[in-house]
Write a protein that holds these residues in place. Sequence first.
Motif, short mmCIF file in Angstrom:
data_model
loop_
_atom_site.label_atom_id
_atom_site.label_comp_id
_atom_site.label_asym_id
_atom_site.label_seq_id
_atom_site.Cartn_x
_atom_site.Cartn_y
_atom_site.Cartn_z
N THR A 84 118.01 11.87 -10.18
CA THR A 84 118.53 12.22 -11.51
C THR A 84 119.69 13.21 -11.35
N TYR A 85 120.75 12.92 -12.07
CA TYR A 85 121.87 13.86 -12.13
C TYR A 85 121.65 14.76 -13.34
N ASN A 86 121.52 16.04 -13.12
CA ASN A 86 121.31 17.02 -14.17
C ASN A 86 122.61 17.76 -14.45
N ASP A 87 123.07 17.69 -15.68
CA ASP A 87 124.26 18.41 -16.12
C ASP A 87 123.79 19.55 -17.01
N ALA A 88 123.79 20.78 -16.48
CA ALA A 88 123.20 21.92 -17.17
C ALA A 88 124.18 23.09 -17.23
N GLN A 89 123.73 24.14 -17.82
CA GLN A 89 124.50 25.39 -17.91
C GLN A 89 123.76 26.48 -17.13
N PRO A 90 124.46 27.22 -16.29
CA PRO A 90 125.88 27.06 -15.98
C PRO A 90 126.13 25.87 -15.07
N ASP A 91 127.42 25.54 -14.86
CA ASP A 91 127.77 24.36 -14.07
C ASP A 91 127.27 24.45 -12.64
N ARG A 93 124.45 24.89 -11.74
CA ARG A 93 123.13 24.28 -11.65
C ARG A 93 123.20 22.76 -11.69
N ASP A 94 124.40 22.18 -11.85
CA ASP A 94 124.55 20.74 -11.86
C ASP A 94 124.21 20.17 -10.47
N GLY A 95 123.68 18.96 -10.46
CA GLY A 95 123.41 18.33 -9.18
C GLY A 95 122.49 17.12 -9.30
N ILE A 96 122.31 16.43 -8.17
CA ILE A 96 121.44 15.26 -8.10
C ILE A 96 120.13 15.68 -7.44
N ASP A 97 119.02 15.35 -8.09
CA ASP A 97 117.72 15.79 -7.61
C ASP A 97 116.76 14.60 -7.49
N LEU A 98 115.81 14.74 -6.57
CA LEU A 98 114.78 13.71 -6.35
C LEU A 98 113.79 13.70 -7.50
#
Length: 321
Positions: A84-91, A93-98
């Motif tokens: 899952t690609y998580n687009d969060a605040q702040p940037d 914390r964005d990333g692809i996670d299992l």
Amino acid sequence: MGLYVDSDNDRGASEGRGIRGAYGRSVTSKWYWETDGFGTILETGDDTMLDFYQLGISTGLSWSLRGRDPAHWTPYLMGMVGATYNDAQPDSRDGIDLTLAAGAGAVTRSLFSNGIRLRAEVRYLYDTYASEQTDWHISAGIEIPLQGARVVERVVYVERVTEVAREVPVMVAIDDPDSDGDGVPDSRDLCPGTLPGARVDATGCIIESQTIALSNVAFELGSDRLTTSSRNALDNIAVSLQSQTDMSIEIAGHTDSQGSVDYNMNLSQQRANAVRQYLISQGVAEEQLTAKGYGPHEPVADNATVSGRAMNRRVEFRISR
């Protein structure tokens, strides 16, 4: 399918909504492989912060209780692995996670002839985002078969049994012996006691003009004296001849080519006479029998061999009426 997310409180978002699409194929009658993707918006509930966004893809297996039979509603269990690609605040914390997921759901029976069905499911989703998060995904929508539905029709055949009475021919074995062994049962044999080896007609009577070789009649070496076994054989022949007095029989004596012609002619005549006299002594009418010696003149085999000469030394019955 429409998607509702009950998100982990640690995300800073209370709930979310999105969509999910999936493609699957059957592996066996009850096991299915499925790959799906989803997109969600997780609401923070804070007007000063942007909402979170997720894009995910996963693949795994599902097990259906009834094998996705389109004629029935079918519950199923599933297990998935994905990212899952998580687009969060702040940037940062964005990333692809299992992600790992386990869930359960159900599909209805086919609603239309094209096989469209309703589907609903619940998944418990584990996400390695931000020191591990767990969400509940609840989705509902439609399932569309790409190759049409395979509806199984259950046809019940009822046999109508009708009892019919009818006569059935029964083969019954009847004890009808063939006492003289000529191939005609005693019940149809007009000439019982047939001479052994003689050919008969359908009524069991001997056919005219035939020759019977008496292979079981033999003599002592160089003489006209009958052997003991030959007398026993002639006893049976005498019984047959006494029951068929209308036959005339020439007893023909034959020899091999060893010795002079005169010697063999004389020996064959003596042997034919010996057979005739023995049969007469056993009760056969004298006028029914004649005797003639042919010596070596009518061989049936090659006199150059031992076996051929043995075949040529013989006595025959020549039958006429």
